[in-house]
Design a protein around this motif. Sequence first.
Motif, mmCIF file in Angstrom:
data_model
loop_
_atom_site.group_PDB
_atom_site.id
_atom_site.type_symbol
_atom_site.label_atom_id
_atom_site.label_comp_id
_atom_site.label_asym_id
_atom_site.label_seq_id
_atom_site.Cartn_x
_atom_site.Cartn_y
_atom_site.Cartn_z
ATOM 1 N N TYR A 97 -11.003 -24.368 -28.746
ATOM 2 C CA TYR A 97 -12.241 -24.579 -27.970
ATOM 3 C C TYR A 97 -11.970 -25.460 -26.753
ATOM 4 O O TYR A 97 -12.434 -25.192 -25.641
ATOM 5 C CB TYR A 97 -13.312 -25.196 -28.886
ATOM 6 N N THR A 98 -11.205 -26.496 -26.966
ATOM 7 C CA THR A 98 -10.922 -27.439 -25.893
ATOM 8 C C THR A 98 -10.088 -26.804 -24.776
ATOM 9 O O THR A 98 -10.322 -27.040 -23.610
ATOM 10 C CB THR A 98 -10.184 -28.671 -26.463
ATOM 11 N N TYR A 99 -9.119 -26.002 -25.173
ATOM 12 C CA TYR A 99 -8.227 -25.423 -24.167
ATOM 13 C C TYR A 99 -8.804 -24.184 -23.484
ATOM 14 O O TYR A 99 -8.366 -23.840 -22.388
ATOM 15 C CB TYR A 99 -6.890 -25.043 -24.803
ATOM 16 N N CYS A 100 -9.702 -23.490 -24.134
ATOM 17 C CA CYS A 100 -10.139 -22.188 -23.604
ATOM 18 C C CYS A 100 -10.628 -22.317 -22.160
ATOM 19 O O CYS A 100 -11.615 -22.988 -21.883
ATOM 20 C CB CYS A 100 -11.258 -21.591 -24.455
ATOM 21 N N PRO A 101 -9.940 -21.671 -21.203
ATOM 22 C CA PRO A 101 -10.335 -21.817 -19.803
ATOM 23 C C PRO A 101 -11.599 -21.031 -19.462
ATOM 24 O O PRO A 101 -12.156 -21.201 -18.380
ATOM 25 C CB PRO A 101 -9.132 -21.272 -19.032
ATOM 26 N N ASP A 102 -12.021 -20.180 -20.397
ATOM 27 C CA ASP A 102 -13.178 -19.334 -20.092
ATOM 28 C C ASP A 102 -14.413 -19.709 -20.896
ATOM 29 O O ASP A 102 -15.372 -18.947 -20.939
ATOM 30 C CB ASP A 102 -12.788 -17.874 -20.320
ATOM 31 N N SER A 103 -14.388 -20.862 -21.492
ATOM 32 C CA SER A 103 -15.536 -21.360 -22.255
ATOM 33 C C SER A 103 -16.046 -20.299 -23.221
ATOM 34 O O SER A 103 -17.241 -20.154 -23.415
ATOM 35 C CB SER A 103 -16.679 -21.771 -21.315
#
Lengths: 85, 302, 167, 396
Positions: A41-47
Amino acid sequence: MRLNAGAVCAGGGSYVNKTGHWRTFIPRVDTDKCNGCGICYTYCPDSSIEIVEKTAQIDYDYCKGCGVCAHECPREAIAMEEERK
Amino acid sequence: MTQKELFASGHRGCPGCGAAMATRMMLRATGDDVIVVSPTGCLETFTSMYGESCWEVPWFHGLFENAGAIASGVEAALKMQGRTDTKVVAIGGDGGTFDIGIGALSGMLERGHNVTYICYDNEAYMNTGVQRSSATTPYASTTTSPAGSHSMGKTRPKKNLAAIALAHDVPYVATASIAYPQDFMNKVKKSLTFQGSRFIHVHAPCPIGWGFDTALTVEVGRLAVETGLMPIWEAEYGEITKVRKIREVKPIEEYLKVQRRFRHLFASDAGKKELAALQELCNKNIEKMGLAGERKVTTDVS
Amino acid sequence: MITAELFAIAAFADGKYSQAFPYFGGERRGAPVQAFVRIDDRPIRLRSKIYNPDYVILQDPSLIGIVDVLQGLGEDGMILVNSELLPEEIGLDTKARVVTFPATKIALETLGVPITNTAIMGAFSALTGEITIDALKPAIEEKFTGELGEKNLLAATTAYERVRASL
Amino acid sequence: MGKKAVIEGSMAIAIAVKQARPHVISAYPITPQTHIMEFLADFVANGELKTEYLRVDSEFSAASVAQGAVAAGSRAYTASASQGLLLMTEVLYNVAGMRLPMVLTGVNRSVGTPVNIQPDHQDTVLFRDTGMIQLYVEDAQEAYDAHVQAFRIAEDRDVLLPVLVCVDGWTISHTFEPVEVEEQEKIDAFLPPYKPLYHLDPKKPYTFGSISIDKDLMEFRYLHEEAIQGAKAKIEAIAREFEKTFGRYYGGLTQSYKTEDADIVFVAMGSIIGTLKEAVDELRAQGKKVGVLKVRSYRPFPVEEIRAALANAKVACVIDRAISIGFGAGPLTIDTQAALYGPNAPQVLPFYAGLGGKDVELKHVAEMVAKAEKAAAGEAVSAEPEYVNINWNLVS
């Protein structure tokens, strides 16, 4: 609909732009392995990951299939599969 | 554990975008009572199509070279309006910060506006097609410093912008990496507790511009830190108060090998000198910043 | 320029219209400068430089021979020179009226510094009546406050009275 | 009643800005704009003006700081001249396109090279196509009044555009002349606090500076042009309301001076208007039917007003204080010719005057009229622009 003066617009309108079709590979969450730690969740660049009831839930409408979540998952709970379209 | 998403899905960033990661993390740290200013750049371009903006906070993009000045004006206006609870944060790339925007940034830091300026550093002008910036790592091949039979890529060192920020006598300067989200978010949060100007340099790899698999954005970011190429530190009131120690220092080759922009260094023996120089750069960082504690690494790249 | 400004303010205090402006070409402090004043009974719209002055005030006589201080001054005009010499001694070849007046001396007596604006104005007022001595007071008060204002007023009135006495 | 006193033009502007109560003022020094900013700094230092006064790092930042402040919902002001205005160019396009109502003073000064600090319009005419409103003033009183009006015009919900008030350097900025300064309460009543249409506010998060591609860029341009055309009526209405409140009127988009029966009409902008009016009175005393049309609003350009004012004129003498180098005429001439194009248009005689502070005297106006009289009498005269008061020895 008349455009706003100065091209000022409300935020959040990007949801109309579904980017899921950009994908070649699709992340699949193994709900048995996932403990909802939230790293993906934290890393996902696309929310496009949410943690719901201690499990990662991917919003495939927006996930571009970059694979960061799968690569970073410490429990190897996410696998990238070729997507059949 | 998830909070209201302030960086909406549907933006046009590339898969695995480090800048998008940095921005999302930043917004998680600031919360929603914030005004964000950005210069021109990748982030601006992929987030702000008219009517399709992914910003769920007020966001302002002026020009390439003036984010520091715009943020100053916003902050001054808030002060006069008594809206001082609202935080002002600027986030821009290395082109808009290290290069064309450094004048306005320096002005902002010198005047001491209550602004946290965050530079997401992906080491080149990605928006226009991977041209070298003053933040590009030496010997990287970019479209304006291409490797070739007579070139080993960019020849000049990376500008130490955080040190330049520090020289403005501002209360808080830090470096960070998207590979360490908690550290970065804590730094953003902490910065907001200081009165005056704050500067954070966050390393944000770019899969397209650097040439690595989109899944490796965080991995590559981590390697930059673990090799000593990207020292992570924090300074308060001009003194470095904290550095991120590296548990196991890795040779620079591990970082370089996964990236197409450094491929020419391994293509023949011709790259040995440059590889050694890059290793030396890491060694110096490790020594100067005390990144490895007692341990020091000397990796022979030949 | 301060003299010109004070003239404009004083003329306005006399119920007239006035305009004062400098000519500036990029000089630094100490270089000779020109300033112009127009005084009229009706609003002043003309904004060109003054080429045919009725009066010339020369605050620094060392400019004689360096700058054509008489340029455009008609025969019925007057040049007022800050000098302790006699008019015939300062080497101005003109049919216009030449008046000398020791403004620096008066300034030193009254202000303690060789700043001649207000002394020159007092002398000019006495010589021409174009601005009244009464109007100088509000002009000086507007420009200088407190003790400095009082001293400058003293410079102006001293100059005024000395010239009157000599006429 | 206001208070009338002899003050410097820069002081008149500084007082108007103070009375507009801006939240933010950004300042970067350049001759001959400096006095305005120094006076404003004094007001802040004395406690007469409560504002965020920022001494910034460049004109680029000066314009940007003001832009950021307006976007955040505050009234903001800056000023510059010459090279400094040029450095602001990119920002000012941005401010206008974003429809942010800031007011700035362009203290007119020539543009290098060669370096020159004296007045002409080469700097501000550059902004012709930015989409900003540009007002040119004639004297210190109008400079004061126009600045008060400028905020009203800029902030009008139907306008929402930056206004550049152009004031000839030295000739107005450094000249002392009588100016009536109005009471603060009356200014407050005329100019209420700025209420933005959109501003940066977490409660209603807007995106400023978005991207527009081919699907709507032309449409945004349409709206911008529509707004500035609509501003014509607003400029006039606000000038009339100002007249009703304060008793002074300089025209809205233009001002006609003795043009009704004039065969020869001067068309010009800025401080040269005073000299022209003076000349017109002298020439009329000699029986010459001469008038002046002051172009007060250069953008939006008063096409209709110019056509109407010149409908019965035989010759229009257009005075440019700038050259569109490479066209063979000045910007005002080009625009006036375009406005007049058609049958029954008067003959246009272009003149370059006052470039880089070159003086224009009454005798020069008389020379222009002599040429125009020949043209009016049907004699063939050159339609090439004439350089007024040029020293031919230096170019031949």
